[in-house]
Design a protein around this motif. Structure first.
Motif, mmCIF file in Angstrom:
data_model
loop_
_atom_site.group_PDB
_atom_site.id
_atom_site.type_symbol
_atom_site.label_atom_id
_atom_site.label_comp_id
_atom_site.label_asym_id
_atom_site.label_seq_id
_atom_site.Cartn_x
_atom_site.Cartn_y
_atom_site.Cartn_z
ATOM 1 N N TRP A 128 12.024 51.749 -23.856
ATOM 2 C CA TRP A 128 10.713 50.847 -22.611
ATOM 3 C C TRP A 128 11.932 50.441 -20.920
ATOM 4 O O TRP A 128 11.211 51.501 -19.943
ATOM 5 C CB TRP A 128 9.913 50.653 -22.694
ATOM 6 C CG TRP A 128 8.708 50.730 -21.732
ATOM 7 C CD1 TRP A 128 7.536 51.189 -21.247
ATOM 8 C CD2 TRP A 128 8.494 49.613 -20.741
ATOM 9 N NE1 TRP A 128 7.281 51.747 -19.954
ATOM 10 C CE2 TRP A 128 7.674 49.879 -19.632
ATOM 11 C CE3 TRP A 128 8.958 48.618 -20.568
ATOM 12 C CZ2 TRP A 128 7.414 49.172 -18.554
ATOM 13 C CZ3 TRP A 128 9.127 47.925 -18.779
ATOM 14 C CH2 TRP A 128 8.036 48.106 -18.796
ATOM 15 N N SER A 130 14.478 50.912 -20.521
ATOM 16 C CA SER A 130 15.669 52.336 -20.047
ATOM 17 C C SER A 130 14.399 53.183 -19.561
ATOM 18 O O SER A 130 15.508 54.369 -18.903
ATOM 19 C CB SER A 130 16.524 52.091 -21.287
ATOM 20 O OG SER A 130 16.233 53.005 -22.931
ATOM 21 N N GLY A 131 14.099 53.751 -19.530
ATOM 22 C CA GLY A 131 12.711 54.948 -19.001
ATOM 23 C C GLY A 131 12.510 54.569 -17.749
ATOM 24 O O GLY A 131 12.948 53.826 -16.910
ATOM 25 N N GLU A 132 11.766 55.556 -17.429
ATOM 26 C CA GLU A 132 11.248 56.443 -16.071
ATOM 27 C C GLU A 132 10.838 55.394 -15.515
ATOM 28 O O GLU A 132 10.302 55.111 -14.610
ATOM 29 C CB GLU A 132 10.917 58.161 -16.316
ATOM 30 C CG GLU A 132 11.782 59.146 -16.540
ATOM 31 C CD GLU A 132 12.794 58.700 -16.159
ATOM 32 O OE1 GLU A 132 12.398 58.283 -14.337
ATOM 33 O OE2 GLU A 132 13.886 59.183 -16.010
ATOM 34 N N VAL A 133 9.941 54.388 -16.034
ATOM 35 C CA VAL A 133 8.740 53.755 -16.334
ATOM 36 C C VAL A 133 8.958 52.647 -15.282
ATOM 37 O O VAL A 133 9.228 52.394 -14.287
ATOM 38 C CB VAL A 133 7.211 53.613 -17.318
ATOM 39 C CG1 VAL A 133 6.657 52.394 -16.205
ATOM 40 C CG2 VAL A 133 6.042 54.701 -17.705
ATOM 41 N N ARG A 135 12.337 51.886 -14.503
ATOM 42 C CA ARG A 135 13.133 53.138 -13.324
ATOM 43 C C ARG A 135 12.129 52.501 -12.006
ATOM 44 O O ARG A 135 12.945 52.193 -10.819
ATOM 45 C CB ARG A 135 14.179 54.060 -13.942
ATOM 46 C CG ARG A 135 15.530 54.170 -12.528
ATOM 47 C CD ARG A 135 15.852 55.345 -13.239
ATOM 48 N NE ARG A 135 16.642 55.283 -14.284
ATOM 49 C CZ ARG A 135 16.524 55.596 -16.010
ATOM 50 N NH1 ARG A 135 15.187 56.381 -15.597
ATOM 51 N NH2 ARG A 135 16.846 55.944 -16.708
ATOM 52 N N GLU A 136 11.505 53.189 -12.745
ATOM 53 C CA GLU A 136 10.455 53.731 -11.283
ATOM 54 C C GLU A 136 9.936 51.931 -10.305
ATOM 55 O O GLU A 136 9.569 51.915 -9.167
ATOM 56 C CB GLU A 136 8.888 54.041 -11.435
ATOM 57 C CG GLU A 136 8.681 54.624 -9.925
ATOM 58 C CD GLU A 136 8.775 55.254 -9.207
ATOM 59 O OE1 GLU A 136 8.334 54.855 -7.716
ATOM 60 O OE2 GLU A 136 10.110 55.841 -8.869
ATOM 61 N N ARG A 139 12.392 50.232 -8.313
ATOM 62 C CA ARG A 139 13.167 50.951 -7.755
ATOM 63 C C ARG A 139 11.746 50.718 -6.439
ATOM 64 O O ARG A 139 12.589 49.593 -4.962
ATOM 65 C CB ARG A 139 12.916 52.766 -7.195
ATOM 66 C CG ARG A 139 13.531 53.328 -6.650
ATOM 67 C CD ARG A 139 12.816 55.046 -6.397
ATOM 68 N NE ARG A 139 11.338 55.254 -6.647
ATOM 69 C CZ ARG A 139 11.045 55.085 -5.931
ATOM 70 N NH1 ARG A 139 11.662 54.652 -4.409
ATOM 71 N NH2 ARG A 139 9.487 55.697 -6.051
ATOM 72 N N GLU A 147 20.011 56.671 -7.344
ATOM 73 C CA GLU A 147 21.982 57.142 -7.360
ATOM 74 C C GLU A 147 22.326 58.036 -6.264
ATOM 75 O O GLU A 147 21.462 58.468 -5.823
ATOM 76 C CB GLU A 147 20.834 58.394 -8.697
ATOM 77 C CG GLU A 147 19.754 57.524 -9.863
ATOM 78 C CD GLU A 147 19.461 58.298 -10.684
ATOM 79 O OE1 GLU A 147 19.716 59.290 -10.270
ATOM 80 O OE2 GLU A 147 19.176 58.228 -11.157
#
Length: 238
Positions: A128, A130-133, A135-136, A139, A147
């Protein structure tokens, strides 16, 4: 401001960032306060459970990874694929590894398969982060790197979290001296400079040691004078 209010205020921006990363663009203050309170209670529950397991497992207040994992399971953050009784029966019915032939790497494959079954919830938990959630969320919080903007060979500066950015914004001199002695700064007792006394010892500690030495010498002299006086009284009486 009480400690509870301060901690609530420090956690609130993190909850707002998570909501923003989840697609919410607005929320009522009462809703944000409720979610912040729930999050703080959950974090406190995790810490309390971890401390309890640390005392139960090795009788001290320094938890290890096993204590943290047991607390995560108790709080529902990690969901085992099997119950405790099912795990016991699985171990009893499993073929011993010594009975698995080593040819063609069969035993090594069986070991990897069993390790994968035993740590599946841990791998999902780690994935989790290293996942998109996640990461967002980073950010939105200003902790993620855009990136394509970082080139090889260039120094990568570590981004500041919102607390550090807030302290820098409200400090005119750029120093953290104004936060010393508070929860946002350093402890004054640990980082305090020694107090020098003109014409005397260099610190309060040295002065205290000198006072104790003088007091001990005075007690010794008084005891000696008392012994002499007792001896003279005894001679006069004789």
């Amino acid at each position: 401001m009480s400690a509870r209010t301060l901690h609530h205020s420090l956690l609130r921006p993190a909850i707002l960032q998570i909501l923003r990363a989840s697609g919410f663009h607005s929320a009522k203050p009462s809703v944000v306060d409720t979610l912040t309170d729930i999050a703080s209670r959950y974090i406190l529950l995790l810490a309390s459970k971890t401390l309890i397991y640390a005392h139960l497992n090795h009788n001290d207040s320094s938890p290890d990874i096993t204590d943290v994992r047991m607390a995560l399971v108790d709080c529902g953050l990690l969901t085992p694929t099997q119950t405790s009784s099912e795990e016991v029966w699985r171990e009893l019915l499993r073929k011993p590894l010594s009975d698995v032939p080593e040819r063609n790497g069969l035993r090594e494959k069986e070991i990897k398969r069993r390790d994968g079954e035993d740590t599946s919830e841990i791998r999902d938990f780690v994935a989790w982060f290293s996942g998109e959630v996640h990461r967002e969320i980073r950010r939105i919080a200003g902790l993620g790197q855009e990136e394509g903007l970082i080139m090889e060979g260039m120094d990568q500066e570590k981004p500041d979290d919102y607390v550090t950015a807030m302290k820098t914004k409200h400090s005119k001199t750029g120093e953290e001296a104004r936060f010393h002695g508070t929860i946002l700064g350093k402890d004054l007792e640990i980082h305090a400079r020694p107090i020098k006394i003109d014409g005397g010892p260099e610190s309060i500690q040295q002065w205290h040691a000198q006072v104790r030495q003088k007091s001990a010498k005075l007690d010794t002299i008084q005891q000696g004078n008392g012994y002499i006086a007792d001896g003279e009284d005894a001679g006069m009486t004789g």
